[in-house]
Structures are given as C-alpha cells and as structure tokens.
Design a protein around this motif. Structure first.
Motif, PDB file in Angstrom:
ATOM      1  N   ALA A  61      -9.361 -31.018 -48.302  1.00 32.05           N
ATOM      2  CA  ALA A  61      -9.347 -29.601 -47.930  1.00 32.05           C
ATOM      3  C   ALA A  61      -8.405 -29.299 -46.782  1.00 32.05           C
ATOM      4  O   ALA A  61      -8.719 -28.527 -45.876  1.00 32.05           O
ATOM      5  CB  ALA A  61     -10.772 -29.139 -47.591  1.00 32.05           C
ATOM      6  N   ILE A  82     -14.418 -23.680 -46.928  1.00 34.35           N
ATOM      7  CA  ILE A  82     -14.094 -25.027 -46.447  1.00 34.35           C
ATOM      8  C   ILE A  82     -15.151 -25.414 -45.435  1.00 34.35           C
ATOM      9  O   ILE A  82     -15.293 -24.790 -44.380  1.00 34.35           O
ATOM     10  CB  ILE A  82     -12.685 -25.065 -45.806  1.00 34.35           C
ATOM     11  CG1 ILE A  82     -11.637 -24.452 -46.762  1.00 34.35           C
ATOM     12  CG2 ILE A  82     -12.329 -26.495 -45.419  1.00 34.35           C
ATOM     13  CD1 ILE A  82     -11.578 -25.114 -48.115  1.00 34.35           C
ATOM     14  N   VAL A 107     -15.912 -28.645 -49.866  1.00 33.90           N
ATOM     15  CA  VAL A 107     -15.726 -27.268 -50.317  1.00 33.90           C
ATOM     16  C   VAL A 107     -17.012 -26.807 -51.012  1.00 33.90           C
ATOM     17  O   VAL A 107     -17.538 -27.498 -51.892  1.00 33.90           O
ATOM     18  CB  VAL A 107     -14.549 -27.128 -51.314  1.00 33.90           C
ATOM     19  CG1 VAL A 107     -14.360 -25.669 -51.701  1.00 33.90           C
ATOM     20  CG2 VAL A 107     -13.276 -27.708 -50.716  1.00 33.90           C
ATOM     21  N   ALA A 143     -15.111 -19.470 -52.257  1.00 39.59           N
ATOM     22  CA  ALA A 143     -15.089 -20.847 -51.785  1.00 39.59           C
ATOM     23  C   ALA A 143     -15.036 -20.874 -50.260  1.00 39.59           C
ATOM     24  O   ALA A 143     -14.455 -19.980 -49.638  1.00 39.59           O
ATOM     25  CB  ALA A 143     -13.877 -21.585 -52.357  1.00 39.59           C
ATOM     26  N   ILE A 186      -7.302 -26.509 -54.371  1.00 39.43           N
ATOM     27  CA  ILE A 186      -7.604 -27.046 -53.041  1.00 39.43           C
ATOM     28  C   ILE A 186      -7.533 -28.570 -53.108  1.00 39.43           C
ATOM     29  O   ILE A 186      -8.244 -29.209 -53.887  1.00 39.43           O
ATOM     30  CB  ILE A 186      -9.001 -26.595 -52.578  1.00 39.43           C
ATOM     31  CG1 ILE A 186      -9.058 -25.057 -52.520  1.00 39.43           C
ATOM     32  CG2 ILE A 186      -9.339 -27.189 -51.204  1.00 39.43           C
ATOM     33  CD1 ILE A 186     -10.441 -24.508 -52.210  1.00 39.43           C
ATOM     34  N   ARG A 190     -12.521 -19.081 -45.858  1.00 32.60           N
ATOM     35  CA  ARG A 190     -13.149 -18.670 -47.108  1.00 32.60           C
ATOM     36  C   ARG A 190     -12.120 -17.978 -48.007  1.00 32.60           C
ATOM     37  O   ARG A 190     -11.162 -17.357 -47.530  1.00 32.60           O
ATOM     38  CB  ARG A 190     -14.333 -17.737 -46.855  1.00 32.60           C
ATOM     39  CG  ARG A 190     -15.506 -18.451 -46.191  1.00 32.60           C
ATOM     40  CD  ARG A 190     -16.735 -17.576 -46.058  1.00 32.60           C
ATOM     41  NE  ARG A 190     -17.855 -18.322 -45.489  1.00 32.60           N
ATOM     42  CZ  ARG A 190     -19.082 -17.834 -45.330  1.00 32.60           C
ATOM     43  NH1 ARG A 190     -19.351 -16.588 -45.710  1.00 32.60           N
ATOM     44  NH2 ARG A 190     -20.044 -18.587 -44.810  1.00 32.60           N
TER      45      ARG A 190
END
Length: 381
Positions: free
Chosen positions: A261, A380, A167, A378, A257, A314
């Motif tokens: 992920a 992934i 992440v 954020a 999270i 995202r």
C-alpha cells in the motif's frame, strides 16, 4: 290463448318483426303467445313448436329454475335485464342478454314482453381475450422467473467487503430495476488489489448483459495484473469488436493498489471523478480517457495516474447513481454535493462511513433510486 284473437298484438306484429332482437311475448300464465322470426331462428324452432308452450318448457328443469331465480333477483334489484342463454334445437346454448318488461293491454290483462340479444360474438371475443391474457400471464411469469434468476446471478457477482494486506474495502450495489448495468469489482491478486466500478449505458436487460460480458473481461485482465492503460485499451476494443451492433458504451474507474500500500495506479474513462481523501480533505481524480466502446482511440497515451499512499488515505469509487440524485425541488446533488457528504463522513470507521453516505443520499433524494448504484470505498490501514 291464440294470438290471432288479440287485436293489439296484430297491430304491432309488423314492428316486432323489424326489431334486430329476438322477441317473445308471454301471458300471465307464462305461456308463449308470440315470437318473431329472429327468435325462432335463434332457437331453431318454428312457431308451432313454441306458441302455446310455457317458457319453462324450453329449458331443462334445473335451468328453468335458474332462469326463474334470475328473473326474481333482477326484479328485487329493480332491474329487468340479465345474461342467460337460449336453448337451440341442435343442443347448443346461445348466450343472450334477456330484457323483460310487463305490459298491459286495453282490457287490463298483463303480458311479458321479452327481448333477447345474441351475444355469441362478444362471448367468443371474451374467451379469446381470456385465453390471450392467460398466455401472456404465463409468459410474464416465465420472464419474471428468468429476471429473478438473472438478478440472483448478478447479485452473486457483487463485490464483498474485505481486508487485504493493509487495505480495508467496503462495497455497495443496488439495481434500479431487477437487473442493472452497473457493477463494482474487487479483485485481489498476488502483487496488487484491483478496484473497479463500471456503468454501462442504458438500463435493464441489454445493459445487464453487456455489463456481465465486461465484468468477465475485467476479471481476466485483473487476474493477469495487466497495467490499467492496456487493460482499458483491451476493454475498448472488446466492446467495439465483439459488441459492435449493441450501440452500447460504458464508463469506468479503476484503482490498483500495490502490495504494501505504498502507491496506487488510477485510470478513468468518461467516468465521474473518483474521490481521494487524505486528512479529511477530498482530491478529485479525473478521467483521462473517453467513454469506452465508441471510439478506437478512446484511451490516449499516459492515461493513468500514479498516487502515493499513506496510512489513513481513503478512496471512493462510485457510479453516477450516487451523484445524479434530485431533491423535491428538482435540484441535483451532483459531484460537489456528493463530495460534501463524503467529507462529512470520512472521520467515521469505514463501514459507518459507507452507511452514512447511503443514508444522506437517501435523505436528499426525492423518491426511490432512479439509476443503478455501485460503490467501492477503500482505506489504507
């Protein structure tokens, strides 16, 4: 020259005694030929101590030179009034405004009519005002120093961009004033990464203090990796019980999270919808809880949402300083406008995406930010 020999002076003496100012009349040799009772009171001397003397004799030599210089300067400027002082026999100096006019008698002789106005009260008031202003300036400097220290502390708490187990996270924080009531939190744990944005009601010192208290509670909750629903319940009780007289409430959005992920737990409380992006398209994650800090039952059962994650997803968590911006026409950007800006930038690298969001909001906004701004993005990876 004896003033009793000047008929015109005898005719106005009564009038000069009624004037609410000190009056002095001097001849063309600067000798005093008349003073009224108020002038004598102002210098603490009798008529015999004054009449017949030169005006310069009333002052020390250096001050007499200064007086004559003032007189010449005011004449050159076409004025006849200036501030100086009268020496009192007790050694004090009476601050006065001196006004001097030339007058001609029926025989063509020139005399100086001088009036003096005691401004002691005004000077005392000015001195008191200067002292008060000085104390206020000192106090303001202390406040400014305290605020700057508080701002540095608050900036030190702002989240940093990081990478954690697949992440990537980018953050941004800006206080509309020296210190603010918004904050973002990025808290990596053993089993999960916790993301949180919070917006405390109001602005300034009170909001910042409450925000710092909530920040500390959140850090402790996230370190223990308590599920988001009981975590929000705890935060709600904390403000209700610990800050019950503060009349403060707050909104927030949190995402947890899981390591690897594969999924995300999400919770919102009275907060603008969080933007979840997949394939460049936005999905809105709405709050299921009410604002926190006002009602005991603000967090209902099943207030969290579980979202499966895939590579490239995202997440944009933000405070309303991003959506509540107005252009020159008074039109608010709003959440739909923010979503368009976010979608347009979602194909960029995460750091570039953040920068484009900030630049496009600044271009839309008329003037500087009016509200605190916190942002956590954020991806992934």
């Amino acid at each position: 020259m004896d003033h009793t020999q000047i008929e015109w002076l005898e005719g106005i003496t009564g009038i000069l005694e009624t004037i609410n100012q000190g009056v002095l009349i001097g001849d063309d040799c600067r000798r005093i030929i008349f003073v009224n009772a108020l002038f004598m009171e102002m210098v603490g001397a009798g008529i015999g101590d004054l009449v017949g003397k030169s005006v310069d004799q009333l002052y020390p030599p250096a001050d007499a030179l200064a007086l004559n210089r003032y007189i010449e300067e005011t004449r050159e400027r076409g004025r006849n009034q200036f501030e100086f002082y009268l020496p009192h026999t007790n050694g004090t100096k009476v601050p006065v405004v001196i006004t001097s006019r030339e007058m001609e008698d029926p025989d063509g002789r020139i005399f100086a009519l001088v009036t003096v106005t005691d401004i002691s009260q005004q000077k005392r008031a000015e001195l008191q005002l200067q002292e008060s202003n000085s104390r206020l300036e000192d106090r303001q400097r202390q406040i400014d120093d305290d605020l700057e220290l508080a701002a540095r502390i608050q900036r030190s708490l702002a989240p940093r961009s990081l990478r954690w187990d697949g992440v990537a996270v980018e953050t941004y924080y800006h206080a509309a004033r020296t210190i603010g009531g918004d904050f973002g939190l990025v808290s990596p744990g053993d089993a999960s990464l916790n993301l949180f944005v919070c917006d405390v009601s109001g602005h300034g010192i009170g909001s910042a203090l409450v925000a710092n208290r909530i920040y500390s509670e959140c850090v402790a909750l996230f370190e223990q990796e308590i599920p988001l629903e009981p975590a929000f319940e705890h935060l709600n009780r904390f403000v209700l019980n610990s800050l019950e007289n503060s009349v403060m409430y707050f909104t927030g959005a949190a995402a947890r999270i899981a390591r690897g992920a594969r999924s995300m737990e999400f919770a919102g409380a009275g907060h603008p919808p969080t933007i979840f992006l997949r394939g460049g398209r936005a999905r809105m994650l709405e709050s299921r809880s009410m604002v926190l800090g006002l009602f005991p039952d603000a967090v209902p059962a099943e207030s969290t949402l579980t979202v499966p994650l895939t590579k490239g997803d995202r997440l944009v968590l933000y405070t309303d300083g991003f959506s509540e911006n107005f252009n020159a026409a008074g039109e608010m950007l709003g959440v739909p406008g923010l979503v368009k800006i976010v979608e347009a930038a979602t194909q960029q690298p995460l750091a570039t995406m953040k920068q484009q969001i900030l630049e496009r909001i600044a271009a839309y906004r008329n003037g500087p930010p009016a509200d605190d701004m916190s942002l956590v993005i954020a991806e992934i990876t």
